[in-house]
Design a protein around this motif. Structure first.
Motif, PDB file in Angstrom:
ATOM      1  N   GLN A   1     -22.461  44.731  10.350  1.00 20.77           N
ATOM      2  CA  GLN A   1     -23.212  45.285   9.227  1.00 20.77           C
ATOM      3  C   GLN A   1     -22.679  44.795   7.874  1.00 20.77           C
ATOM      4  N   LEU A   2     -21.374  44.526   7.824  1.00 21.16           N
ATOM      5  CA  LEU A   2     -20.794  44.011   6.581  1.00 21.16           C
ATOM      6  C   LEU A   2     -21.568  42.791   6.102  1.00 21.16           C
ATOM      7  N   ASN A   3     -22.035  41.999   7.059  1.00 19.97           N
ATOM      8  CA  ASN A   3     -22.696  40.762   6.706  1.00 19.97           C
ATOM      9  C   ASN A   3     -24.194  40.791   6.902  1.00 19.97           C
ATOM     10  N   ASP A   4     -24.727  41.962   7.091  1.00 20.86           N
ATOM     11  CA  ASP A   4     -26.136  42.035   7.404  1.00 20.86           C
ATOM     12  C   ASP A   4     -26.695  43.338   6.848  1.00 20.86           C
ATOM     13  N   ALA A   5     -27.172  43.262   5.620  1.00 21.52           N
ATOM     14  CA  ALA A   5     -27.603  44.475   4.937  1.00 21.52           C
ATOM     15  C   ALA A   5     -28.783  45.131   5.648  1.00 21.52           C
ATOM     16  N   ALA A   6     -29.499  44.363   6.465  1.00 18.43           N
ATOM     17  CA  ALA A   6     -30.694  44.911   7.105  1.00 18.43           C
ATOM     18  C   ALA A   6     -30.378  45.634   8.410  1.00 18.43           C
ATOM     19  N   LEU A   7     -29.170  45.488   8.911  1.00 19.95           N
ATOM     20  CA  LEU A   7     -28.810  46.160  10.162  1.00 19.95           C
ATOM     21  C   LEU A   7     -28.433  47.615   9.879  1.00 19.95           C
ATOM     22  N   TYR A   8     -29.046  48.520  10.637  1.00 21.76           N
ATOM     23  CA  TYR A   8     -28.801  49.943  10.452  1.00 21.76           C
ATOM     24  C   TYR A   8     -28.305  50.510  11.772  1.00 21.76           C
ATOM     25  N   TYR A   9     -27.359  51.469  11.713  1.00 23.25           N
ATOM     26  CA  TYR A   9     -27.016  52.158  12.959  1.00 23.25           C
ATOM     27  C   TYR A   9     -26.482  53.545  12.671  1.00 23.25           C
ATOM     28  N   GLU A  10     -26.689  54.450  13.608  1.00 19.87           N
ATOM     29  CA  GLU A  10     -26.066  55.758  13.522  1.00 19.87           C
ATOM     30  C   GLU A  10     -25.840  56.274  14.938  1.00 19.87           C
ATOM     31  N   PRO A  11     -24.831  57.127  15.107  1.00 17.40           N
ATOM     32  CA  PRO A  11     -24.527  57.602  16.454  1.00 17.40           C
ATOM     33  C   PRO A  11     -25.705  58.364  17.054  1.00 17.40           C
ATOM     34  N   GLU A  12     -25.847  58.271  18.348  1.00 18.50           N
ATOM     35  CA  GLU A  12     -26.940  58.934  19.038  1.00 18.50           C
ATOM     36  C   GLU A  12     -26.432  59.312  20.432  1.00 18.50           C
ATOM     37  N   THR A  13     -26.934  60.414  20.943  1.00 13.28           N
ATOM     38  CA  THR A  13     -26.571  60.742  22.325  1.00 13.28           C
ATOM     39  C   THR A  13     -27.823  60.834  23.160  1.00 13.28           C
ATOM     40  N   SER A  14     -27.679  60.401  24.386  1.00  9.84           N
ATOM     41  CA  SER A  14     -28.787  60.466  25.326  1.00  9.84           C
ATOM     42  C   SER A  14     -28.269  61.145  26.579  1.00  9.84           C
ATOM     43  N   GLN A  15     -29.121  61.997  27.149  1.00 14.73           N
ATOM     44  CA  GLN A  15     -28.720  62.628  28.411  1.00 14.73           C
ATOM     45  C   GLN A  15     -28.478  61.568  29.466  1.00 14.73           C
ATOM     46  N   ALA A  16     -29.336  60.560  29.466  1.00 16.12           N
ATOM     47  CA  ALA A  16     -29.247  59.544  30.505  1.00 16.12           C
ATOM     48  C   ALA A  16     -28.114  58.560  30.252  1.00 16.12           C
ATOM     49  N   LEU A  17     -27.891  58.211  28.985  1.00 15.62           N
ATOM     50  CA  LEU A  17     -26.990  57.097  28.700  1.00 15.62           C
ATOM     51  C   LEU A  17     -25.689  57.500  28.022  1.00 15.62           C
ATOM     52  N   GLY A  18     -25.557  58.750  27.642  1.00 15.10           N
ATOM     53  CA  GLY A  18     -24.312  59.189  27.033  1.00 15.10           C
ATOM     54  C   GLY A  18     -24.260  58.899  25.545  1.00 15.10           C
ATOM     55  N   PHE A  19     -23.073  58.514  25.062  1.00 18.45           N
ATOM     56  CA  PHE A  19     -22.889  58.267  23.632  1.00 18.45           C
ATOM     57  C   PHE A  19     -23.180  56.822  23.297  1.00 18.45           C
ATOM     58  N   GLY A  20     -23.975  56.632  22.254  1.00 19.26           N
ATOM     59  CA  GLY A  20     -24.299  55.274  21.829  1.00 19.26           C
ATOM     60  C   GLY A  20     -24.779  55.302  20.399  1.00 19.26           C
ATOM     61  N   PHE A  21     -25.635  54.332  20.039  1.00 19.09           N
ATOM     62  CA  PHE A  21     -26.101  54.225  18.665  1.00 19.09           C
ATOM     63  C   PHE A  21     -27.592  53.975  18.606  1.00 19.09           C
ATOM     64  N   ARG A  22     -28.222  54.577  17.605  1.00 17.80           N
ATOM     65  CA  ARG A  22     -29.592  54.233  17.267  1.00 17.80           C
ATOM     66  C   ARG A  22     -29.472  53.109  16.261  1.00 17.80           C
ATOM     67  N   CYS A  23     -30.093  51.972  16.539  1.00 18.42           N
ATOM     68  CA  CYS A  23     -29.944  50.830  15.646  1.00 18.42           C
ATOM     69  C   CYS A  23     -31.296  50.395  15.122  1.00 18.42           C
ATOM     70  N   GLY A  24     -31.328  49.954  13.867  1.00 15.95           N
ATOM     71  CA  GLY A  24     -32.573  49.516  13.243  1.00 15.95           C
ATOM     72  C   GLY A  24     -32.497  48.049  12.850  1.00 15.95           C
ATOM     73  N   PHE A  25     -33.610  47.340  13.027  1.00 16.84           N
ATOM     74  CA  PHE A  25     -33.661  45.896  12.788  1.00 16.84           C
ATOM     75  C   PHE A  25     -34.921  45.530  12.019  1.00 16.84           C
ATOM     76  N   LEU A  26     -34.905  44.322  11.435  1.00 26.04           N
ATOM     77  CA  LEU A  26     -36.080  43.846  10.707  1.00 26.04           C
ATOM     78  C   LEU A  26     -37.248  43.570  11.628  1.00 26.04           C
ATOM     79  N   GLY A  27     -36.933  43.102  12.812  1.00 26.86           N
ATOM     80  CA  GLY A  27     -37.995  42.753  13.759  1.00 26.86           C
ATOM     81  C   GLY A  27     -37.353  42.459  15.097  1.00 26.86           C
TER      82      GLY A  27
END
Ligand code: GTP
Length: 598
Positions: free
Chosen positions: A320-346
């Motif tokens: 993310q330091l080098n990519d202003a368009a990359l977004y992420y925040e922690p997310e939990t899923s019952q199926a997958l456990g702890f991970g991240f919700r990530c956002g991209f340009l496309g």
């Protein structure tokens, strides 16, 4: 340097037509870089990031050139990213140029992906100089391809330059032509400072490094500057040019290209497309159309091993330091456990990030199906955005759901028009316009739901046009549609990470396709597995994976021992990417299945 002696240009090309090779050869023929080994250091920037004071962006360089007329020129080669996800950035880097070399492989001809860039170059009033490459190859057909360029793109190809970027043949002539044809920059060198940022990146020693072209006025080392988009002010601590080494310089005037550092800590304070000005004498005409680039496509990224959560987190932080368009925040899923919700340009941006996480950071990932942002209005009147289908409230609480629409332009040879129209109609598109670019090339305009594009549009378009289409799109607005959440249940347990939002008219079809696909990728286990797709409480598809019998491989794959071994190895590889859902092991492919239409 005086403006008369400066030429600012970029190279645009379809992938593999030789853009990087030509850039290398230009740097070599002008004496900017000498031996092979040194050059490689500049060119493989991602793999070979050098830690020496300042990271070098390989392809944007200042090249001194002595022309045959005896005059000394400065050629600024400006790199452009090459994909529709980054079209805004491409258009900004082209805006920093006065000309573009359009490289076309003489063994191939005009191909689709170049076109969007060519039109962007023409939109920016650039002088486009066509160049036929790879003429050293016996299969080269310079005449045919030159004709095609005239026909399809509509630029004059009489005495087109022919080169071999590989051997260097014709490159000197190309440089002469470049100096002759690309106009020198204009712009008042004494007016208020106005400089366009066309690239920026994070450097661990210098903070953000900004590449810019001065459009008006001048910028001096040590002066204070202001970013027009944010209003933030900084003091220039380093001003220079890449040639190709970073070289300090005292000032740069209108028409020149260079870099600056100013203790800028975050990439979002110096974004591509923003205008740099002088806070004491600001320009009253910042470069038009600055927009903050926002993530448009979201997916969940989860470590295969729960213990690798922290590794994934720090990898995302670094990217993310080098990519202003990359977004992420922690997310939990019952199926997958702890991970991240990530956002991209496309979608391409998403793939690039996933690949970098795996290749550069050795992260083993499970990715969920990509989703767009939906705007939900509850019956109590509250409206909010969701980027994860599993966060959709229950149907009875929803008043309406709106989805993003894009305006899309598709360029295609006229033979494929029928196929493209069929595809766009199937994708709930609304036709807006259709016009002939040339006698054989058509531009089709549509408004389409963005979610349909994210689903499988690119692959489908490619296959129905044999790769001969190029497209460009932008999100225009949100429209209410009859959308529902499609849930997947495995042995009656909903798998949150597999939920997708679909149009009601597609729900039955998508549900069946998804269940069938899952059936194919979920390996048989010792007990029966029931896969269901449901909208609300209504089951719309059901598949059954029968329990495993002994000796499965022997029965399924017959006698070929090497093939059997290969298959077993594949299974072993696949096993590493399993997630246990209750008692069922679900492979990575199952999460990708939601993406594919077959
Ligand atoms: P990037 O997108 O920046 O990677 O560059 P590119 O895809 O436009 O093309 P690149 O320069 O990587 O060249 C693609 C392939 O074509 C490479 O294998 C080159 O060696 C080859 N190539 C490039 N120019 C020539 C040429 O003039 N003659 C021959 N025979 N091969 C060439």
């Amino acid at each position: 340097a005086t403006q008369e002696n400066i030429r600012n240009f970029s190279i645009i090309a379809h992938i593999d037509h030789g853009k990087s090779t030509l850039a290398d050869r230009i740097m070599e023929k002008t004496g900017l870089i000498s031996d092979r080994q040194k050059k490689d250091q500049y060119l493989d920037r991602m793999e070979l990031e050098q830690e020496r004071g300042i990271t070098i962006k390989a392809q944007s360089v200042r090249i001194p050139y002595k022309a045959k007329d005896g005059r000394d020129y400065i050629l600024n080669l400006i790199d452009t990213p090459g994909h529709v996800d980054f079209s805004y950035e491409v258009s900004r880097s082209l805006a920093a140029c006065d000309g573009a070399l359009l490289v076309v492989d003489a063994t191939q001809g005009v191909e689709a992906q170049t076109l969007a860039n060519v039109y962007m170059a023409l939109d920016n009033d650039l002088e486009v100089l066509p160049v036929l490459n790879k003429i050293d190859l016996p299969s080269a057909e310079p005449e045919r391809v030159a004709e095609e360029i005239e026909e399809v793109i509509g630029i004059d190809c009489t005495d087109i330059v022919k080169v071999s970027a590989k051997s260097g043949l014709g490159v000197e002539e190309l440089l002469e032509r470049l100096v002759e044809r690309v106009p020198p920059p204009k712009g008042d060198t004494e007016g208020p400072l106005k400089a366009l940022i066309f690239d920026s990146w994070y450097d661990s020693y210098q903070g953000v490094v900004v590449l810019f072209r001065v459009l008006e006025g001048r910028v001096k080392n040590g002066q204070r500057v202001q970013m027009c988009a944010t209003g933030k002010k900084f003091e220039v601590t380093k001003l220079g040019v890449f040639s190709p080494e970073p070289t300090d310089i005292k000032q740069l005037a209108a028409g020149e290209v260079g870099f600056l550092c100013a203790a800028i800590k975050e990439l979002k304070d110096a974004q591509v497309g923003d205008t740099i000005t002088d806070p004491d004498n600001p320009t009253n005409s910042p470069f038009p159309g600055f927009k903050t680039i926002k993530p448009m496509v979201f997916c969940g990224l989860y470590p295969v091993e729960p213990g690798e959560y922290d590794t994934l987190k720090s990898a995302l932080e670094k990217l993310q330091l080098n990519d202003a368009a990359l977004y992420y925040e922690p997310e939990t899923s019952q199926a997958l456990g702890f991970g991240f919700r990530c956002g991209f340009l496309g979608l391409l941006h998403m793939e690039v990030i996933q690949e970098r996480l795996e290749r550069e950071f050795q992260a083993k990932l499970i990715a969920t199906a990509p989703s767009v942002i939906y705007r939900v209005t509850r019956i109590d009147g509250v409206t909010f955005d969701i980027d994860n289908p599993s966060n959709l409230p229950p149907q009875e609480k929803i008043q309406s759901i709106a989805e993003p629409f894009v305006r899309m332009e598709i360029h295609v040879p006229n033979d494929y028009v029928g196929n493209v129209l069929g595809l766009c109609e199937e994708k709930r598109g609304i036709q807006k316009d259709m016009r002939y670019m040339t006698s054989t090339r058509v531009v089709i305009s549509y408004e389409l739901p963005f979610s349909e594009i994210v689903y499988d549009f690119f692959d489908r378009l490619k296959s129905v046009t044999k790769g001969f289409a190029s497209l460009d799109y932008e999100v225009i607005d949100y429209r209410v549609a009859d959308l529902v959440k499609l849930d997947v249940l495995i042995n009656s347990e909903p798998v949150d990470a597999m939920a997708v939002i679909v149009h009601r008219s597609n729900a039955a079809y998508r549900g069946r396709a998804l269940a069938l696909k899952l059936k194919r990728v979920i390996h048989r286990q010792l007990f029966e597995i029931i896969i269901q797709a449901a909208v609300g409480s209504k089951i719309i598809a059901r598949e059954r994976v029968s329990p495993m019998r002994k000796n499965v491989t022997a029965k399924c794959y017959g006698g070929d021992i090497t093939r059997k071994r290969k298959l077993l190895e594949k299974q072993k590889e696949g096993k590493k990417r399993m997630k246990r859902m209750g008692s069922v092991e679900i492979p990575q492919e199952a999460f990708l299945a939601a993406l594919q239409s077959d």
